[in-house]
Write an enzyme that holds these catalytic residues in place. Structure first.
Site, PDB file in Angstrom:
ATOM      1  N   ASN A   8       0.857  -1.188   0.000  1.00 20.67           N
ATOM      2  CA  ASN A   8       0.000   0.000   0.000  1.00 20.67           C
ATOM      3  C   ASN A   8       0.893   1.237   0.000  1.00 20.67           C
ATOM      4  OD1 ASN A   8      -1.842   2.013   0.478  1.00 20.67           O
ATOM      5  ND2 ASN A   8      -2.382   1.348   2.554  1.00 20.67           N
ATOM      6  N   LYS A  10       0.042   4.318  -0.411  1.00 24.74           N
ATOM      7  CA  LYS A  10      -0.593   5.524   0.152  1.00 24.74           C
ATOM      8  C   LYS A  10      -0.330   6.736  -0.756  1.00 24.74           C
ATOM      9  CE  LYS A  10      -0.145   3.287   4.570  1.00 24.74           C
ATOM     10  NZ  LYS A  10      -0.064   3.355   6.016  1.00 24.74           N
ATOM     11  N   HIS A  97      -9.644   1.064   5.137  1.00 26.14           N
ATOM     12  CA  HIS A  97      -8.305   1.277   5.697  1.00 26.14           C
ATOM     13  C   HIS A  97      -8.391   2.288   6.843  1.00 26.14           C
ATOM     14  CE1 HIS A  97      -4.182   2.570   6.217  1.00 26.14           C
ATOM     15  NE2 HIS A  97      -3.847   1.394   5.713  1.00 26.14           N
ATOM     16  N   GLU A  99      -6.672   4.721   7.732  1.00 25.82           N
ATOM     17  CA  GLU A  99      -6.509   6.148   7.405  1.00 25.82           C
ATOM     18  C   GLU A  99      -7.779   6.716   6.769  1.00 25.82           C
ATOM     19  OE1 GLU A  99      -2.862   5.439   5.355  1.00 25.82           O
ATOM     20  OE2 GLU A  99      -2.006   4.929   7.312  1.00 25.82           O
ATOM     21  N   GLU A 170      -5.434  -4.820  10.951  1.00 26.30           N
ATOM     22  CA  GLU A 170      -4.382  -3.809  11.086  1.00 26.30           C
ATOM     23  C   GLU A 170      -4.643  -2.992  12.346  1.00 26.30           C
ATOM     24  OE1 GLU A 170      -2.463  -2.591   7.189  1.00 26.30           O
ATOM     25  OE2 GLU A 170      -4.441  -1.690   7.102  1.00 26.30           O
ATOM     26  N   GLY A 176       2.360   2.407  10.649  1.00 26.49           N
ATOM     27  CA  GLY A 176       3.307   3.504  10.431  1.00 26.49           C
ATOM     28  C   GLY A 176       4.035   3.940  11.692  1.00 26.49           C
ATOM     29  N   SER A 215       3.403  -1.933  10.408  1.00 23.40           N
ATOM     30  CA  SER A 215       4.860  -1.934  10.590  1.00 23.40           C
ATOM     31  C   SER A 215       5.548  -3.248  10.213  1.00 23.40           C
ATOM     32  CB  SER A 215       5.219  -1.532  12.032  1.00 23.40           C
ATOM     33  OG  SER A 215       4.770  -0.217  12.278  1.00 23.40           O
TER      34      SER A 215
HETATM   35  P1  PGA Z   1       2.756   0.422   7.627  1.00 22.88           P
HETATM   36  O1  PGA Z   1       1.297   0.605   7.002  1.00 22.88           O
HETATM   37  O2  PGA Z   1       3.327  -0.857   7.079  1.00 22.88           O
HETATM   38  O3  PGA Z   1       3.530   1.634   7.195  1.00 22.88           O
HETATM   39  O4  PGA Z   1       2.577   0.344   9.109  1.00 22.88           O
HETATM   40  C1  PGA Z   1       0.436  -0.493   6.881  1.00 22.88           C
HETATM   41  C2  PGA Z   1      -0.871  -0.073   6.261  1.00 22.88           C
HETATM   42  O5  PGA Z   1      -1.316   1.058   6.478  1.00 22.88           O
HETATM   43  O6  PGA Z   1      -1.495  -0.854   5.525  1.00 22.88           O
END
Ligand code: PGA
Length: 256
Positions: A8, A10, A97, A99, A170, A176, A215
């Site tokens: 992903n 983003k 997701h 976000e 998640e 992140g 992460s």
């Molecule tokens: P990340 O994001 O690996 O940077 O923690 C995962 C995601 O948002 O799917």
């Protein structure tokens, strides 16, 4: 079941950067047989065409849309339709997701509309769910995952989920942040998801891939993939670098 490694990206990468990353990934994976792992890249909309082009040597690597609006077409300024994504070669989309839920304020109801619409239109959809740190501290993981799943799955026809529905667990606090959920927490959450899926779709639940996200990096991907009921990974930050993404893909081949 095959493993799934989903990248992903983003709101990162211009067309040039996206094309270069995919070309490097193709080199990283040149001697790698991907029969047992489905790799899916979710670039920004603007880079979908260059990513598709750069993937021509590896047509088995899929691309997907990070977002879409649940209508065929119409007056939805700034939105993108599934037909537009399909036109660019997308076979996957993300729904729910964290976000989108927490920054763009999408609620369970909108997430459900999007998931149902995508599956009805024949797309593969990754439903993302996860608890916040506050909810975990208050021991509400079961309740939060349960209600996110219930509102998204309610009313879904069995025929529309087969080979199309995926779920990504998640934990919001792990996205992140560099903080990864503990193995036992991942195992517990994934078995909870499976239990819920079984309640809705007794016959098909075992076939629904359950991914972990938060992460993930090359140093922990193999270990996470070995946890019970973890069938794949949704990777953000670490997937932006071809070398790291290549290593994560390689770790899935060893784990399977
Ligand atoms: P990340 O994001 O690996 O940077 O923690 C995962 C995601 O948002 O799917």
């Amino acid at each position: 079941m095959r493993s799934f490694i989903c990248a992903n990206w983003k709101m990162h990468k211009t067309r040039l950067e996206a094309g270069q990353t995919v070309s490097s990934l193709v080199s990283e994976l040149q001697d790698t047989d991907l029969a047992s792992t489905e790799v899916v890249i979710f670039p920004a909309f603007t880079a979908l065409d260059v990513v598709a082009q750069a993937l021509e040597p590896r047509p088995e690597i899929r691309i997907g849309g990070q977002n879409f609006y649940p209508a065929l077409e119409g007056a939805y300024t700034g939105e993108i339709s599934l037909a537009m994504l399909q036109d660019l070669g997308c076979s996957y989309v993300l729904a729910g997701h964290s976000e989108r839920r927490h920054v763009l304020m999408e609620d369970n109801q909108l997430v459900a509309r999007k998931l149902h619409f995508a599956l009805q239109q024949g797309m593969k959809a990754i439903l993302c769910i996860g608890e916040t740190l506050e909810q975990r501290k208050q021991d509400q993981v079961r309740q939060v995952l349960g209600s996110q799943l219930q509102s998204a799955l309610e009313g879904l026809a069995v025929e529309s989920i087969q080979d199309r529905l995926l779920v990504a667990y998640e934990p919001v606090w792990a996205i992140g942040t560099g903080e990864v959920a503990r193995q036992q927490d991942i195992a517990q959450a994934h078995s909870l998801v499976l239990e819920q899926l079984q309640a809705w779709f007794p016959e098909q639940a075992q076939e629904v891939p359950i991914l972990y996200g938060g992460s993930v990096k090359p140093e922990n991907s193999g270990q996470i993939l070995n946890i019970d009921n973890v069938h794949g990974l949704l990777v953000g930050g670490a997937s932006l670098k071809a070398e790291a993404l290549g290593k994560i893909v390689q770790s899935s081949l060893k784990a399977s």
